[in-house]
Design an enzyme around this catalytic site. Structure first.
Site, PDB file in Angstrom:
ATOM      1  N   HIS A 174      82.235  13.623  60.492  1.00  0.00           N
ATOM      2  CA  HIS A 174      82.635  13.661  59.084  1.00  0.00           C
ATOM      3  C   HIS A 174      84.097  14.024  58.836  1.00  0.00           C
ATOM      4  O   HIS A 174      84.644  13.667  57.801  1.00  0.00           O
ATOM      5  CB  HIS A 174      81.709  14.582  58.271  1.00  0.00           C
ATOM      6  CG  HIS A 174      81.936  16.040  58.469  1.00  0.00           C
ATOM      7  ND1 HIS A 174      81.374  16.751  59.496  1.00  0.00           N
ATOM      8  CD2 HIS A 174      82.681  16.910  57.752  1.00  0.00           C
ATOM      9  CE1 HIS A 174      81.746  18.017  59.412  1.00  0.00           C
ATOM     10  NE2 HIS A 174      82.547  18.138  58.362  1.00  0.00           N
ATOM     11  N   ASP A 175      84.755  14.690  59.754  1.00  0.00           N
ATOM     12  CA  ASP A 175      86.156  15.079  59.551  1.00  0.00           C
ATOM     13  C   ASP A 175      87.158  14.301  60.394  1.00  0.00           C
ATOM     14  O   ASP A 175      88.360  14.507  60.259  1.00  0.00           O
ATOM     15  CB  ASP A 175      86.344  16.574  59.843  1.00  0.00           C
ATOM     16  CG  ASP A 175      85.874  17.458  58.699  1.00  0.00           C
ATOM     17  OD1 ASP A 175      85.853  16.993  57.543  1.00  0.00           O
ATOM     18  OD2 ASP A 175      85.538  18.629  58.966  1.00  0.00           O
ATOM     19  N   GLU A 201      89.856  12.112  58.323  1.00  0.00           N
ATOM     20  CA  GLU A 201      90.858  12.829  57.522  1.00  0.00           C
ATOM     21  C   GLU A 201      91.681  13.823  58.338  1.00  0.00           C
ATOM     22  O   GLU A 201      92.775  14.191  57.912  1.00  0.00           O
ATOM     23  CB  GLU A 201      90.228  13.506  56.306  1.00  0.00           C
ATOM     24  CG  GLU A 201      89.334  14.666  56.576  1.00  0.00           C
ATOM     25  CD  GLU A 201      88.710  15.220  55.300  1.00  0.00           C
ATOM     26  OE1 GLU A 201      88.864  16.419  55.062  1.00  0.00           O
ATOM     27  OE2 GLU A 201      88.077  14.454  54.560  1.00  0.00           O
ATOM     28  N   ASP A 202      91.208  14.219  59.524  1.00  0.00           N
ATOM     29  CA  ASP A 202      91.913  15.257  60.278  1.00  0.00           C
ATOM     30  C   ASP A 202      92.466  14.823  61.628  1.00  0.00           C
ATOM     31  O   ASP A 202      93.022  15.646  62.365  1.00  0.00           O
ATOM     32  CB  ASP A 202      90.990  16.460  60.504  1.00  0.00           C
ATOM     33  CG  ASP A 202      90.681  17.198  59.211  1.00  0.00           C
ATOM     34  OD1 ASP A 202      91.422  17.035  58.227  1.00  0.00           O
ATOM     35  OD2 ASP A 202      89.684  17.943  59.186  1.00  0.00           O
ATOM     36  N   ASP A 245      78.043  20.328  55.263  1.00  0.00           N
ATOM     37  CA  ASP A 245      79.444  20.663  55.500  1.00  0.00           C
ATOM     38  C   ASP A 245      79.857  21.896  54.701  1.00  0.00           C
ATOM     39  O   ASP A 245      80.420  22.851  55.245  1.00  0.00           O
ATOM     40  CB  ASP A 245      80.319  19.460  55.141  1.00  0.00           C
ATOM     41  CG  ASP A 245      81.802  19.744  55.256  1.00  0.00           C
ATOM     42  OD1 ASP A 245      82.222  20.450  56.184  1.00  0.00           O
ATOM     43  OD2 ASP A 245      82.562  19.232  54.397  1.00  0.00           O
ATOM     44  N   HIS A 252      82.581  23.328  64.177  1.00  0.00           N
ATOM     45  CA  HIS A 252      82.148  23.049  62.797  1.00  0.00           C
ATOM     46  C   HIS A 252      81.341  21.751  62.709  1.00  0.00           C
ATOM     47  O   HIS A 252      80.192  21.784  62.248  1.00  0.00           O
ATOM     48  CB  HIS A 252      83.353  23.038  61.853  1.00  0.00           C
ATOM     49  CG  HIS A 252      83.076  22.463  60.507  1.00  0.00           C
ATOM     50  ND1 HIS A 252      82.198  23.033  59.606  1.00  0.00           N
ATOM     51  CD2 HIS A 252      83.552  21.338  59.912  1.00  0.00           C
ATOM     52  CE1 HIS A 252      82.146  22.289  58.511  1.00  0.00           C
ATOM     53  NE2 HIS A 252      82.965  21.252  58.676  1.00  0.00           N
TER      54      HIS A 252
END
Length: 157
Positions: free
Chosen positions: A52-53, A56-57, A113, A28
């Site tokens: 970008h993730d 948060e992940d 996204d 992704h």
């Protein structure tokens, strides 16, 4: 710097899978970054696409991003990062509120996204049907509300 961001994201997301799939999660952010690069955006935004993730992940923090990639990449990632300690509704409302006045590059990152997420959702729905919604924190109607709300805030004066 782009190669480093891709490798950093791959390591951070190692072992994670995409929702409704056995595909490695890194597919992704790679598609998001590649879409931004193909559109001709600057290196910092492409790096933010890869990253970008991660905040948060994964266990990576914004300070780690700034240390490795500088304050501009960190700023772009921070603008797109949700606070997972909040409820789904609170997180999504915050994103909707933020996007209205966000700078254009943040909007481009969000669009890349969301587009990738929606294309993945379309494929999953074709292959798996309505069972897809069982893996979401919010069902079909809330997802529709969220995506329509994001789209309505993208207009730039």
């Amino acid at each position: 710097m782009k190669k480093k961001a891709k490798q950093f994201a791959a390591k951070a997301h190692e072992g994670q899978k995409r929702k409704n799939s056995d595909a490695p999660y890194i597919t992704h952010p790679v598609r998001v970054a590649e879409r931004l690069e193909a559109a001709g955006f600057r290196e910092e935004l492409v790096c933010a696409g890869y990253l970008h993730d991660v905040v948060e992940d994964t266990l990576v923090e914004l300070e780690d991003i700034e240390l490795e990639f500088g304050p501009e990449v960190s700023r772009l990632v921070a603008a797109h990062t949700e606070d997972k300690s909040k409820s789904w509704q609170e997180r999504k409302q915050h994103t909707i509120d933020m996007i209205k006045n966000a700078d254009p590059e943040v909007k481009y990152l969000v669009v890349a996204d969301k587009l990738d997420n929606l294309l993945g959702l379309e494929k999953d729905l074709r292959e798996q049907g309505e069972a897809v919604w069982e893996k979401f924190n919010a069902g079909r109607e809330k997802q529709r509300w969220y995506n329509k709300s994001i789209a309505s805030k993208m207009y730039m004066d």
